[in-house]
Design a protein around this motif. Structure first.
Motif, PDB file in Angstrom:
ATOM      1  N   GLN A 262       0.829  -1.201   0.000  1.00 46.70           N
ATOM      2  CA  GLN A 262       0.000   0.000   0.000  1.00 46.70           C
ATOM      3  C   GLN A 262       0.865   1.253   0.000  1.00 46.70           C
ATOM      4  N   GLN A 263       1.969   1.200   0.754  1.00 37.03           N
ATOM      5  CA  GLN A 263       2.884   2.338   0.790  1.00 37.03           C
ATOM      6  C   GLN A 263       3.489   2.590  -0.587  1.00 37.03           C
ATOM      7  N   ILE A 264       3.894   1.510  -1.270  1.00 40.96           N
ATOM      8  CA  ILE A 264       4.457   1.645  -2.619  1.00 40.96           C
ATOM      9  C   ILE A 264       3.410   2.219  -3.572  1.00 40.96           C
ATOM     10  N   ALA A 265       2.171   1.725  -3.448  1.00 38.86           N
ATOM     11  CA  ALA A 265       1.088   2.231  -4.306  1.00 38.86           C
ATOM     12  C   ALA A 265       0.818   3.704  -4.037  1.00 38.86           C
ATOM     13  N   ASP A 266       0.844   4.098  -2.757  1.00 35.10           N
ATOM     14  CA  ASP A 266       0.622   5.512  -2.402  1.00 35.10           C
ATOM     15  C   ASP A 266       1.731   6.395  -2.949  1.00 35.10           C
TER      16      ASP A 266
END
Length: 316
Positions: A262-266
């Motif tokens: 999720q952090q990478i996607a954000d």
């Protein structure tokens, strides 16, 4: 007959196996669960050894070739696959085992039929698979005419061998449930009756137990007197704790991985938004300079952008 009694907890594999190793008790247990009289049993025991460090525990999975008297008085032969698990996550074991049984030859010297026997799985779960609160779930499959939807009453060996009914017992929902003889019988699995700190002993009123099933509780009383069973129950506790620890570690890693993804996607989303904002700002500047009569070459000199990019921005 009355009074409080203590029995070994049959939710433990070692106690469950001890209980079912007695032919008479096994017939009573299966008769109660099936709701049909079990006349004869051929017992097969399949064992797997699980190793935890230096310790080793044997898990037994049972199947029976049974002759059953049906409600109408007729008899039938079935293969009963009886499995028990404290944790619902062990359902994968059930599926693998059932698949193995379809590959086995279910016949013995007593059976001269060329047709494979139908399989009836019975699952006893310490942890429920759902929140429905139902102690005993009976799964009954039926056949229907695909065109009319009409139920087909014919029982053919071809269909019987390829599909199966099932019985699922969710022991957690047995608490306070004594509505039927079956629920009263299954009180031997009711974990709300635990009377020791380890969970090895259950306590309940013998007078509440269905008449005719006393050999079952006598067998479980005998198990309490076996010190070897107590040691194996403690070992089973250690194995279960280790399994739960591993499950928690896996769940933690999955949660951590999900947060990282999720952090990478954000971060990607933020970079894309920043790129778009920069491009919009460049486009506005280029259009402003172009409206003032500047050529693409001049705008490139003023902004430091390439002429190719300026032309693309002016076209869009």
């Amino acid at each position: 007959m009355s009074g409080s009694i203590q029995i070994a907890n049959p939710l433990y594999d070692v106690v469950f196996r001890y209980m079912m190793d007695d032919q008479r008790v096994a017939r009573l247990v299966l008769t109660a669960i099936l709701g049909e009289q079990v006349l004869d049993l051929d017992f097969y025991s399949t064992e797997q050894s699980l190793k935890l460090g230096e310790a080793q525990i044997t898990v037994t999975r049972m199947d029976f070739r049974a002759r059953i008297q049906q409600e109408d008085g007729t008899e039938k032969m079935v293969l009963i696959e009886l499995q028990k698990a404290k944790l619902y996550q062990q359902i994968g074991r059930f599926r693998r085992y059932l698949g193995q049984q379809y590959q086995r030859n279910p016949h013995t010297e007593k059976d001269d039929s060329s047709s494979p026997l139908p399989i009836l799985p019975i699952y006893i779960l310490g942890e429920p698979y759902s929140q429905n609160g139902i102690p005993v779930v009976r799964v009954s499959r039926n056949s229907y005419d695909a065109s009319t939807g009409e139920k087909i009453d014919e029982k053919h060996p071809f269909i019987e061998a390829l599909t199966h009914d099932a019985i699922v017992i969710q022991t957690r929902y047995l608490t306070g449930k004594r509505r039927t003889d079956l629920e009263r019988f299954l009180s031997i699995f009711d974990q709300s009756n635990i009377s020791d700190t380890k969970g090895h002993i259950l306590k309940f009123n013998e007078a509440d137990y269905p008449e005719g099933y006393q050999p079952v509780i006598r067998r479980l009383q005998q198990a309490l007197a076996d010190p070897d069973l107590e040691e194996k129950m403690e070992l089973e506790d250690e194995v279960l704790q280790e399994f739960q620890k591993k499950e928690e570690e896996i769940a933690h890693m999955r949660a951590l991985s999900a947060r990282q993804q999720q952090q990478i996607a954000d971060e990607r989303k933020q970079k894309e938004e920043e790129r778009k904002q920069k491009e919009d700002a460049q486009k506005q500047l280029v259009q402003l300079l172009a409206n003032q009569g500047n050529s693409a070459e001049s705008i490139a000199e003023i902004t430091g952008l390439s002429e190719e990019l300026i032309k693309r921005l002016m076209e869009n």
